[in-house]
Design a protein around this motif. Structure first.
Motif, PDB file in Angstrom:
ATOM      1  N   GLY A 202       0.712  -1.359   0.030  1.00  0.00           N
ATOM      2  CA  GLY A 202       0.016  -0.017   0.111  1.00  0.00           C
ATOM      3  C   GLY A 202       0.877   1.297   0.172  1.00  0.00           C
ATOM      4  N   GLY A 203       2.084   1.297   0.938  1.00  0.00           N
ATOM      5  CA  GLY A 203       2.888   2.429   0.688  1.00  0.00           C
ATOM      6  C   GLY A 203       3.680   2.587  -0.683  1.00  0.00           C
ATOM      7  N   ASP A 204       3.610   1.669  -1.269  1.00  0.00           N
ATOM      8  CA  ASP A 204       4.411   1.742  -2.677  1.00  0.00           C
ATOM      9  C   ASP A 204       3.585   2.406  -3.427  1.00  0.00           C
ATOM     10  OD1 ASP A 204       6.524   0.368  -1.599  1.00  0.00           O
ATOM     11  OD2 ASP A 204       5.915  -1.678  -2.040  1.00  0.00           O
ATOM     12  N   VAL A 205       2.105   2.125  -3.597  1.00  0.00           N
ATOM     13  CA  VAL A 205       1.328   2.547  -4.222  1.00  0.00           C
ATOM     14  C   VAL A 205       1.123   3.773  -4.026  1.00  0.00           C
ATOM     15  CG1 VAL A 205      -1.302   2.475  -5.328  1.00  0.00           C
ATOM     16  CG2 VAL A 205       0.224   0.386  -4.962  1.00  0.00           C
ATOM     17  N   THR A 206       1.006   4.368  -2.817  1.00  0.00           N
ATOM     18  CA  THR A 206       0.845   5.630  -2.107  1.00  0.00           C
ATOM     19  C   THR A 206       2.004   6.873  -2.863  1.00  0.00           C
ATOM     20  OG1 THR A 206      -0.510   5.000  -0.362  1.00  0.00           O
ATOM     21  CG2 THR A 206       0.462   7.261  -0.196  1.00  0.00           C
TER      22      THR A 206
ATOM     23  N   GLN B  17      -5.809  -5.326  -4.438  1.00  0.00           N
ATOM     24  CA  GLN B  17      -6.261  -5.682  -5.599  1.00  0.00           C
ATOM     25  C   GLN B  17      -6.242  -4.473  -6.675  1.00  0.00           C
ATOM     26  OE1 GLN B  17      -8.406  -8.745  -6.171  1.00  0.00           O
ATOM     27  NE2 GLN B  17      -6.678  -9.119  -4.535  1.00  0.00           N
ATOM     28  N   LEU B  18      -4.895  -4.351  -7.232  1.00  0.00           N
ATOM     29  CA  LEU B  18      -4.556  -3.193  -8.004  1.00  0.00           C
ATOM     30  C   LEU B  18      -5.353  -3.380  -9.267  1.00  0.00           C
ATOM     31  CD1 LEU B  18      -0.795  -2.650  -7.836  1.00  0.00           C
ATOM     32  CD2 LEU B  18      -2.500  -1.298  -6.994  1.00  0.00           C
ATOM     33  N   VAL B  19      -5.451  -4.659  -9.863  1.00  0.00           N
ATOM     34  CA  VAL B  19      -6.235  -4.819 -11.065  1.00  0.00           C
ATOM     35  C   VAL B  19      -7.535  -4.636 -11.035  1.00  0.00           C
ATOM     36  CG1 VAL B  19      -6.385  -6.346 -13.127  1.00  0.00           C
ATOM     37  CG2 VAL B  19      -4.212  -6.402 -11.903  1.00  0.00           C
ATOM     38  N   ALA B  20      -8.018  -5.133 -10.070  1.00  0.00           N
ATOM     39  CA  ALA B  20      -9.491  -5.009  -9.702  1.00  0.00           C
ATOM     40  C   ALA B  20     -10.052  -3.744  -9.586  1.00  0.00           C
ATOM     41  CB  ALA B  20     -10.124  -6.018  -8.523  1.00  0.00           C
ATOM     42  N   ALA B  21      -9.151  -3.061  -8.877  1.00  0.00           N
ATOM     43  CA  ALA B  21      -9.653  -1.682  -8.431  1.00  0.00           C
ATOM     44  C   ALA B  21      -8.961  -0.405  -9.611  1.00  0.00           C
ATOM     45  CB  ALA B  21      -9.380  -1.168  -7.219  1.00  0.00           C
ATOM     46  N   GLN B  22      -8.424  -1.019 -10.687  1.00  0.00           N
ATOM     47  CA  GLN B  22      -7.780  -0.008 -11.647  1.00  0.00           C
ATOM     48  C   GLN B  22      -8.516   1.249 -12.273  1.00  0.00           C
ATOM     49  OE1 GLN B  22      -7.215  -1.622 -15.804  1.00  0.00           O
ATOM     50  NE2 GLN B  22      -7.564  -3.416 -14.937  1.00  0.00           N
TER      51      GLN B  22
ATOM     52  N   THR C  46      -4.811  18.714  -4.158  1.00  0.00           N
ATOM     53  CA  THR C  46      -5.387  17.767  -5.073  1.00  0.00           C
ATOM     54  C   THR C  46      -4.842  16.485  -5.152  1.00  0.00           C
ATOM     55  OG1 THR C  46      -6.071  19.610  -6.308  1.00  0.00           O
ATOM     56  CG2 THR C  46      -5.888  17.651  -7.514  1.00  0.00           C
ATOM     57  N   ALA C  47      -3.258  16.417  -5.214  1.00  0.00           N
ATOM     58  CA  ALA C  47      -2.853  15.066  -5.406  1.00  0.00           C
ATOM     59  C   ALA C  47      -3.136  14.244  -3.897  1.00  0.00           C
ATOM     60  CB  ALA C  47      -1.149  15.651  -5.176  1.00  0.00           C
ATOM     61  N   LEU C  48      -3.037  15.026  -2.792  1.00  0.00           N
ATOM     62  CA  LEU C  48      -3.618  14.308  -1.567  1.00  0.00           C
ATOM     63  C   LEU C  48      -5.284  13.631  -1.750  1.00  0.00           C
ATOM     64  CD1 LEU C  48      -3.316  13.432   1.356  1.00  0.00           C
ATOM     65  CD2 LEU C  48      -4.077  16.013   1.863  1.00  0.00           C
ATOM     66  N   GLU C  49      -5.945  14.453  -2.330  1.00  0.00           N
ATOM     67  CA  GLU C  49      -7.373  13.901  -2.343  1.00  0.00           C
ATOM     68  C   GLU C  49      -7.450  12.851  -3.200  1.00  0.00           C
ATOM     69  OE1 GLU C  49      -9.762  17.913  -1.690  1.00  0.00           O
ATOM     70  OE2 GLU C  49      -9.360  17.151  -3.677  1.00  0.00           O
ATOM     71  N   ARG C  50      -6.646  12.822  -4.542  1.00  0.00           N
ATOM     72  CA  ARG C  50      -6.756  11.777  -5.554  1.00  0.00           C
ATOM     73  C   ARG C  50      -5.940  10.664  -5.028  1.00  0.00           C
ATOM     74  NH1 ARG C  50      -5.801  15.311 -11.387  1.00  0.00           N
ATOM     75  NH2 ARG C  50      -7.630  16.663 -10.990  1.00  0.00           N
ATOM     76  N   THR C  51      -4.883  10.766  -4.506  1.00  0.00           N
ATOM     77  CA  THR C  51      -4.119   9.362  -4.128  1.00  0.00           C
ATOM     78  C   THR C  51      -4.879   8.951  -3.127  1.00  0.00           C
ATOM     79  OG1 THR C  51      -1.913  10.651  -4.565  1.00  0.00           O
ATOM     80  CG2 THR C  51      -1.973   8.884  -3.047  1.00  0.00           C
ATOM     81  N   ILE C  52      -5.263   9.317  -1.893  1.00  0.00           N
ATOM     82  CA  ILE C  52      -6.230   8.446  -1.055  1.00  0.00           C
ATOM     83  C   ILE C  52      -7.372   8.195  -1.497  1.00  0.00           C
ATOM     84  CG2 ILE C  52      -7.049   8.921   1.319  1.00  0.00           C
ATOM     85  CD1 ILE C  52      -4.056   9.065   1.131  1.00  0.00           C
ATOM     86  N   ALA C  53      -8.067   8.752  -2.401  1.00  0.00           N
ATOM     87  CA  ALA C  53      -9.085   8.079  -2.968  1.00  0.00           C
ATOM     88  C   ALA C  53      -9.112   6.810  -3.474  1.00  0.00           C
ATOM     89  CB  ALA C  53     -10.020   9.284  -3.939  1.00  0.00           C
ATOM     90  N   SER C  54      -7.830   6.730  -4.456  1.00  0.00           N
ATOM     91  CA  SER C  54      -7.324   5.554  -5.115  1.00  0.00           C
ATOM     92  C   SER C  54      -6.956   4.522  -4.290  1.00  0.00           C
ATOM     93  CB  SER C  54      -6.411   5.791  -6.102  1.00  0.00           C
ATOM     94  OG  SER C  54      -6.843   6.642  -7.174  1.00  0.00           O
ATOM     95  N   VAL C  55      -6.081   4.894  -3.283  1.00  0.00           N
ATOM     96  CA  VAL C  55      -5.504   3.920  -2.283  1.00  0.00           C
ATOM     97  C   VAL C  55      -6.773   3.253  -1.517  1.00  0.00           C
ATOM     98  CG1 VAL C  55      -4.048   3.345  -0.452  1.00  0.00           C
ATOM     99  CG2 VAL C  55      -3.243   4.859  -2.485  1.00  0.00           C
ATOM    100  N   PHE C  56      -7.651   4.143  -0.935  1.00  0.00           N
ATOM    101  CA  PHE C  56      -8.781   3.588  -0.100  1.00  0.00           C
ATOM    102  C   PHE C  56      -9.887   2.522  -1.016  1.00  0.00           C
ATOM    103  CE2 PHE C  56     -12.783   3.748   2.261  1.00  0.00           C
ATOM    104  CZ  PHE C  56     -12.330   3.508   3.643  1.00  0.00           C
ATOM    105  N   THR C  57      -9.864   3.196  -2.116  1.00  0.00           N
ATOM    106  CA  THR C  57     -10.746   2.130  -2.759  1.00  0.00           C
ATOM    107  C   THR C  57     -10.027   0.822  -3.053  1.00  0.00           C
ATOM    108  OG1 THR C  57     -11.765   3.996  -3.824  1.00  0.00           O
ATOM    109  CG2 THR C  57     -11.952   1.927  -5.045  1.00  0.00           C
ATOM    110  N   ILE C  58      -8.790   0.786  -3.489  1.00  0.00           N
ATOM    111  CA  ILE C  58      -8.056  -0.334  -3.479  1.00  0.00           C
ATOM    112  C   ILE C  58      -7.977  -1.203  -2.261  1.00  0.00           C
ATOM    113  CG2 ILE C  58      -5.665  -1.285  -3.938  1.00  0.00           C
ATOM    114  CD1 ILE C  58      -4.958   1.311  -5.626  1.00  0.00           C
ATOM    115  N   LEU C  59      -7.804  -0.521  -1.061  1.00  0.00           N
ATOM    116  CA  LEU C  59      -7.944  -1.473   0.123  1.00  0.00           C
ATOM    117  C   LEU C  59      -9.254  -1.868   0.650  1.00  0.00           C
ATOM    118  CD1 LEU C  59      -5.675   0.999   2.256  1.00  0.00           C
ATOM    119  CD2 LEU C  59      -5.006  -1.226   1.393  1.00  0.00           C
ATOM    120  N   GLU C  60     -10.347  -1.069   0.159  1.00  0.00           N
ATOM    121  CA  GLU C  60     -11.687  -1.670   0.234  1.00  0.00           C
ATOM    122  C   GLU C  60     -12.088  -3.076  -0.626  1.00  0.00           C
ATOM    123  OE1 GLU C  60     -14.853   1.655   1.194  1.00  0.00           O
ATOM    124  OE2 GLU C  60     -14.194   1.443  -0.889  1.00  0.00           O
TER     125      GLU C  60
END
Length: 283
Positions: free
Chosen positions: A217-221, A262-267, A237-251
């Motif tokens: 998760g840290g590598d993706v972030t 789940q990088l591919v599933a949440a691409q 903006t970078a903070l908002e977009r990064t955390i939105a993507s990472v949180f969705t991946i973790l969900e």
């Protein structure tokens, strides 16, 4: 962007370059992945196979990219876990080479050292090397809260103390600091914060605390924050977009019940980050 990413790699799963390259590519960026190890899987499984590459071999790969005459077109260098000062020296030499050819290029360093509950999980001497040699050379760093405290040489339990610690670290060199997994006295129960600080100000995003802590998760972030910061010029903006993507991946990872993110599933959430979290200006 063109990004020289010098990190570990695994055949199965997603850590290091195996976590960073695909999200960057999904955003439309060119990635030149240089591998420092090539393992069968991440070490969190307790057993793995594959080679730990010699720093001289890694330097040869980077030199070969230089032979193509393209290092000067790189917009950024990205690095993660550095298990040996000799590897760190190779990375910093690559940073110098890229910046000599392109003074506008940036170096983003994820100073992987340890975490709350686990303590330091790198070899003795590496934390000090990262703090004293590598971090001062970086333009962007993405420590977690535990790593920030070490880099600043203090323990932080309030938001004010966290921001003060970031200022201490920024004074050593990095212009941009993204602090992940921030827990302080004012964070609501069941939540955590991510804090971004730059010359322009400081912002935070608060998210629910999910009951998982998968590797990668840290590598993706770090990869996503580098990309969004450089393309938008806005830490908020970078903070908002990064955390939105990472949180969705973790969900998605939590729902799937897997050890691998789940990088591919949440691409789709990487390519088009959903508007899920608003950054709050701190100063």
């Amino acid at each position: 962007m063109k990004i020289l990413s010098i990190q570990s790699s695994v055949a199965y799963g997603h850590v290091g370059n195996s976590a960073a390259a695909f999200p960057l590519q999904r955003l439309g960026h060119e990635v030149w992945p240089v591998l420092t190890v090539h393992f069968s899987n991440h070490t969190g499984y307790g057993a793995w196979r594959g080679p730990l590459l010699d720093p001289a071999q890694v330097a040869e790969v980077i030199a070969g990219i230089g032979d193509r005459g393209v290092l000067g077109s790189a917009d950024a260098v990205l690095s993660g876990y550095q298990g040996d000062p000799a590897m760190g020296a190779v990375i910093l030499e690559a940073v110098d080479t890229v910046k000599a050819a392109n003074p506008n290029a940036v170096y983003c360093c994820d100073p992987v050292l340890g975490d709350v509950g686990r303590g330091m999980f790198v070899r003795p001497g590496i934390p000090e090397y990262m703090r004293d040699v590598v971090v001062p050379r970086a333009d962007i760093i993405t420590p977690n809260h535990f790593e920030l405290d070490f880099l600043a040489g203090r323990s932080t339990t309030t938001l004010t103390e966290v921001l003060d610690a970031v200022d201490v670290v920024r004074a050593t060199g990095p212009r941009h600091v993204l602090v992940t997994s921030v827990l302080h006295a004012d964070v609501p129960a069941g939540s955590l914060e991510v804090v971004a600080v730059s010359d322009e100000g400081a912002w935070s995003v608060t998210t629910p605390l999910l009951p998982i802590s998968p590797n990668g998760g840290g590598d993706v972030t770090a990869a996503l924050y580098l990309a969004h910061l450089c393309t938008t010029g806005s830490p908020a903006t970078a903070l908002e977009r990064t955390i939105a993507s990472v949180f969705t991946i973790l969900e998605a990872t939590l729902v799937a019940g897997t050890r691998e993110i789940q990088l591919v599933a949440a691409q789709d959430a990487i390519a088009a980050p959903p508007a899920r979290f608003a950054a709050r200006r701190l100063r």
